[in-house]
Enzyme design. Structure first.
Site, PDB file in Angstrom:
ATOM      1  N   ASN A  41      51.180   7.159  40.856  1.00 42.11           N
ATOM      2  CA  ASN A  41      51.188   8.433  40.132  1.00 42.11           C
ATOM      3  C   ASN A  41      50.403   8.299  38.825  1.00 42.11           C
ATOM      4  O   ASN A  41      49.605   9.179  38.465  1.00 42.11           O
ATOM      5  CB  ASN A  41      52.620   8.865  39.805  1.00 42.11           C
ATOM      6  CG  ASN A  41      53.442   9.217  41.031  1.00 42.11           C
ATOM      7  OD1 ASN A  41      52.910   9.461  42.104  1.00 42.11           O
ATOM      8  ND2 ASN A  41      54.745   9.255  40.858  1.00 42.11           N
ATOM      9  N   ASN A 170      61.299   2.199  33.563  1.00 42.86           N
ATOM     10  CA  ASN A 170      61.462   2.965  34.803  1.00 42.86           C
ATOM     11  C   ASN A 170      62.625   2.458  35.666  1.00 42.86           C
ATOM     12  O   ASN A 170      62.462   2.150  36.846  1.00 42.86           O
ATOM     13  CB  ASN A 170      60.155   2.924  35.598  1.00 42.86           C
ATOM     14  CG  ASN A 170      59.725   4.314  36.060  1.00 42.86           C
ATOM     15  OD1 ASN A 170      60.560   5.187  36.277  1.00 42.86           O
ATOM     16  ND2 ASN A 170      58.434   4.493  36.222  1.00 42.86           N
ATOM     17  N   ARG A 172      65.721   2.150  38.065  1.00 44.69           N
ATOM     18  CA  ARG A 172      66.204   2.880  39.240  1.00 44.69           C
ATOM     19  C   ARG A 172      67.561   2.315  39.645  1.00 44.69           C
ATOM     20  O   ARG A 172      67.662   1.180  40.121  1.00 44.69           O
ATOM     21  CB  ARG A 172      65.217   2.764  40.406  1.00 44.69           C
ATOM     22  CG  ARG A 172      63.865   3.403  40.156  1.00 44.69           C
ATOM     23  CD  ARG A 172      63.981   4.923  40.149  1.00 44.69           C
ATOM     24  NE  ARG A 172      62.682   5.562  40.060  1.00 44.69           N
ATOM     25  CZ  ARG A 172      62.098   5.934  38.937  1.00 44.69           C
ATOM     26  NH1 ARG A 172      62.718   5.691  37.782  1.00 44.69           N
ATOM     27  NH2 ARG A 172      60.923   6.537  38.932  1.00 44.69           N
ATOM     28  N   GLY A 262      57.740  11.453  33.912  1.00 49.53           N
ATOM     29  CA  GLY A 262      57.571  10.223  33.146  1.00 49.53           C
ATOM     30  C   GLY A 262      56.261   9.531  33.446  1.00 49.53           C
ATOM     31  O   GLY A 262      55.596   8.998  32.542  1.00 49.53           O
ATOM     32  N   ASP A 263      55.863   9.522  34.714  1.00 46.22           N
ATOM     33  CA  ASP A 263      54.595   8.905  35.087  1.00 46.22           C
ATOM     34  C   ASP A 263      53.425   9.693  34.505  1.00 46.22           C
ATOM     35  O   ASP A 263      52.430   9.106  34.066  1.00 46.22           O
ATOM     36  CB  ASP A 263      54.463   8.843  36.613  1.00 46.22           C
ATOM     37  CG  ASP A 263      55.589   8.066  37.255  1.00 46.22           C
ATOM     38  OD1 ASP A 263      56.105   7.122  36.631  1.00 46.22           O
ATOM     39  OD2 ASP A 263      55.971   8.413  38.393  1.00 46.22           O
TER      40      ASP A 263
END
Length: 321
Positions: A41, A170, A172, A262-263
């Site tokens: 991305n 990031n 997860r 965010g990307d």
């Protein structure tokens, strides 16, 4: 891109096929097929802004892997060092479904995938002489031991070569615990120049949790990181350096889809870095590209070209003819 034109940015990670539902998955209905991955991305966002970008990683020897590579190439991303896995590992898959307003639920099918098998041998050759930035995320080391080894090896090699290392935490929750994340991410700080994280992610790169934001930032800067950028979603972002803090409010748009924002922010920020912009200008571009992402559906489909960066300054209802 030729041998005479090395990439400005190198990144790697897992890019998956993405099936996007228009409603609850359990009710059936139509699914749209695309691709998605945090690193790719960012790569697409940078390519649209006119930068030379290389993506490395592994995809399955299947139709979904071919879709990933075709999409990246169509977006102007160099995939010369991407590996097609011939061992039978499939391309990873994710499903997204809108559940409540802009709240989206994501389901991953990436265990044993080709992307999770990425190794140092896959990514180190992609670091070209003349590259300016290596972009990493905390997603890749969560995928497997070999992926974690590849992330650390690339960060070390880039730092030794004088390449700026950007790490977007990031985190997860569906991939690993906070303790595992801290164990893997903390060693990366010694090789990181620019750290990007949301407010709740900052403790993941510290030796222990419990520090407030100010203490966390001071600790990270003391570890040798030159700049810490904190993403605050609808409240904008803040850049911290040894010279102090710089705030920037978010751009006001009607939110449609928050996935990928965010990307998009990272792509805009790194674009500013590459252009030699000062911190306020970097933050302005970052919140602008993030606004494009949240105002359109998809992880990367709505990201702007360089010529479109000014569209948010046009009056509402404007028709460009």
């Amino acid at each position: 891109m030729t041998a005479l034109d090395p990439p400005e940015v190198v990144t790697f990670g897992e890019t998956m096929a993405a099936l996007r539902a228009q409603g609850a998955l359990r009710l059936g209905g139509n699914l749209g097929l695309s691709v998605a991955g945090a690193e790719s991305n960012v790569a697409i966002g940078l390519a649209r802004l006119g930068h030379r970008v290389r993506w490395a990683g592994r995809v399955g020897a299947d139709e979904l892997g071919a879709l990933v590579l075709r999409t990246l190439r169509a977006e102007g991303v160099d995939t010369t060092y991407a590996v097609t896995d011939d061992s039978g590992r499939p391309t990873g898959l994710l499903l997204t479904e809108p559940r409540l307003g802009t709240l989206t639920r994501v389901s991953y099918y990436r265990a044993g995938s080709a992307g999770s098998a990425v190794s140092p041998a896959d990514v180190l050759p992609a670091l070209a002489s003349g590259s300016r930035i290596l972009h990493l995320t905390g997603i890749t080391p969560a995928l497997s031991p070999s992926a974690a080894e590849a992330t650390l090896a690339a960060a070390r090699a880039a730092r030794e070569a004088g390449i700026t290392v950007c790490l977007d935490v990031n985190y997860r929750t569906r991939l690993w615990s906070t303790d595992r994340a801290r164990t893997a991410l903390r060693p990366l700080l010694a090789h990181t120049d620019l750290l990007i994280a949301s407010e709740d992610e900052l403790p993941l790169v510290l030796e222990r949790s419990g520090a407030d934001e100010s203490e966390a930032v001071k600790s990270i800067l003391a570890a040798g990181v030159a700049e810490v950028v904190v993403k605050r979603g609808a409240r904008g972002a803040t850049s911290f350096t040894a010279d102090g803090a710089t705030d920037r409010a978010a751009r006001q748009v009607d939110a449609v889809d928050l996935v990928g924002a965010g990307d998009a922010f990272v792509a805009g920020y790194l674009s500013g870095v590459l252009d030699g912009a000062d911190i306020p200008a970097r933050l302005h571009r970052a919140v602008t590209t993030a606004a494009f992402a949240v105002a359109t559906r998809g992880d990367w489909e709505g990201l702007p070209t360089r010529g479109e960066l000014g569209l948010l300054d046009e009056p509402d209802g404007t028709t460009i003819r």
